[in-house]
Design a protein around this motif. Structure first.
Motif: not given
Length: 518
Positions: A104-122
């Motif tokens: 039931g924490r799909a939104a948090k998983a997607l947020a973690t993924s988006a922030l991780g992609a942003f951090t790594g890419g930046l």
């Protein structure tokens, strides 16, 4: 200082209303295509390549920057929500991400993924901007033996690491090298494996290979299965897509560790982010065992999503630097980006920074902007992407097949390409059926011609002296890493067998004692 001034000039070229609109459209389309099962980021770039034929180079490459990062995030969405990663790069992050979705924490998983992609890419893009001149200087030190060593390193590493069986990895690599042999040999002029079809004299286009194996192969595979295809899911992206302070403190070290794994792998032809993402996942798993985290492997742990996602985008950022500075595509997506550059008559490499400096720095600026657009687009609206996967399977997969066929035909305008697409789709079906990995095939197709060319040049320069192949620090280091890696993997495999034998004896002994007492 010079890089900062050049980057400011790049932002001046990128920050126009039209370019920002193209960047936003690219990020949205890249995510939408990448989220569909069987397509992925490389497919997003490949299928949208014909759209840019009539555009000016600056606008087209800015749009590709959005597609590039948007497709990478789209890969992770389907993996987290439906356990169907859009590409091999997103597999590691989907392990814990899908468990979080089931909890039931799909939104948090997607947020973690988006922030991780942003951090790594930046972080990766920042490193590339300030080190690109040094990468160019380093590239000038590479000769035929160094490039051949890089290719061999990529062949062995990707075949060994991303596959459970080294034999299956080598078999997939052999398929890729066989496909790469099709066409006219540039040195001797010999026609190879063309079946006297003139259209094949130039070889098989990488886009045809990628679309056929990944997209159409997935369509055939899903159609061949009787059970329900992913496309209708009971998983709902519930909850708010934000992380609280505690969760950010948990994810931040994993983002940084993942970025550290991804940065160096983007600069070497290891086939993409499969290797660093799995290394990041295994590291987080070991750390979770040390701190006795019961969520890891059960309910899903944020660190298990954060590390691989940051590694994937860090690899993508440094891969773009390697493509621009050295002209070496280190992944399937980078190879398609190389095709986009050549479409406008540009050859990435050391001379690109002198001949097209304005365009290069505008592209660097658009990569930064693309990351912020990606975050703004996907962080608040990430749960809505799941509705794309609610499309009924009988509409979803035929649509993917039509999109693949139209994209391939638009590139070459040849019916033969469509026949090749169908044949490669069947090959992709067989590879999935027998559990053969896709990454070695793609790296074989991408780097096979380069490996052959550099091997011939090395033999010509060496004049029969085999020591030439290990005559520089770069070649010694690469072959040394391969040798050490082989030894480590063999030791780990031997230890696992020993532990398994001990556990088997421990289990069998009580049974024997019990049978004797009876």
């Amino acid at each position: 200082m010079e890089q900062i001034i050049s980057l400011i000039g790049g932002f001046a070229g990128a920050l126009t209303p039209m370019n920002l609109l193209l960047l936003f459209i690219g990020a949205m389309l890249g995510t939408a295509v990448g989220v569909l099962p069987g397509l992925g980021s490389s497919m997003a770039v490949a299928l949208l390549l014909p759209v840019t034929f009539s555009m000016d180079p600056t606008g087209a490459l800015i749009m590709f920057a959005g597609v590039y990062y948007g497709g990478l995030f789209g890969d992770s969405i389907s993996g987290i929500l439906l356990n169907t990663p859009g590409s091999a790069t997103a597999i590691a992050g989907s392990f814990e991400g899908h468990r979080m979705a089931l909890d039931g924490r799909a939104a948090k998983a997607l947020a973690t993924s988006a922030l991780g992609a942003f951090t790594g890419g930046l972080l990766a893009t920042t490193v590339v901007v300030f080190t690109s001149p040094y990468i160019v200087k380093l590239a000038s030190m590479f000769g035929p033996a160094e490039y051949f060593a890089l290719a061999v390193f990529a062949f062995i590493a990707i075949s060994w690491v991303v596959s459970e069986s080294f034999i299956k990895g080598i078999a997939s690599l052999a398929i890729g090298l066989l496909i790469a042999l099709v066409g006219v040999d540039g040195v001797s002029g010999t026609v190879r494996l063309t079946m006297d079809v003139p259209h094949l004299f130039d070889g098989i286009d990488i886009i045809v290979v990628t679309v056929g194996l990944l997209a159409l192969g997935e369509v055939f595979y899903r159609a061949s299965r009787r059970r329900t295809v992913p496309g209708r899911s009971s998983i709902i992206s519930s909850g708010r897509p934000w992380l609280n302070r505690k969760e950010i403190r948990q994810a931040m070290p994993a983002w940084l560790r993942g970025t550290a794994f991804g940065l160096p792998f983007g600069a070497i032809p290891a086939g993409g982010a499969e290797v660093p993402s799995f290394l990041a996942y295994s590291t987080e798993k070991k750390l979770a065992q040390r701190r006795r985290d019961s969520d890891f492997g059960t309910r899903g742990a944020i660190q298990g999503v954060a590390g691989p996602e940051a590694a994937g985008n860090a690899t993508a950022g440094s891969a773009m630097g390697a493509l621009l500075a050295i002209g070496l595509p280190t992944s399937a997506t980078a190879a398609i980006m190389l095709a986009a550059f050549r479409q406008y008559g540009m050859q990435p490499g050391p001379l690109l920074f002198d001949r097209s400096a304005d365009l290069v720095w505008t592209l660097f600026a658009s990569l930064f902007l693309g990351l912020f657009v990606l975050l703004a687009l996907n962080l608040p609206f990430a749960p809505l992407w799941a509705k794309l996967l609610k499309i009924p399977a009988h509409l979803l997969y035929p649509g993917i097949a039509v999109l693949a066929a139209v994209g391939v035909y638009a590139i070459g305008g040849s019916v033969i390409d469509l026949a090749l697409l169908f044949g490669l789709g069947l090959l992709g079906l067989l590879m999935r059926r027998f559990d053969l990995p896709m990454a070695p095939v793609l790296i074989g197709v991408i780097l096979g011609p380069m490996a052959e060319t550099e091997l011939r040049r090395s033999v010509s320069v060496a004049e029969g002296q085999l020591s030439y192949f290990v005559s520089s620090p770069v070649t010694i280091a690469l072959y040394g890493v391969l040798a050490i890696g082989a030894i480590v993997l063999l030791v780990i495999k031997f230890r696992k067998r020993t532990v398994l034998k001990r556990e088997t004896k421990t289990v069998s002994q009580p049974e024997q004692v019990g049978s004797g007492t009876n």
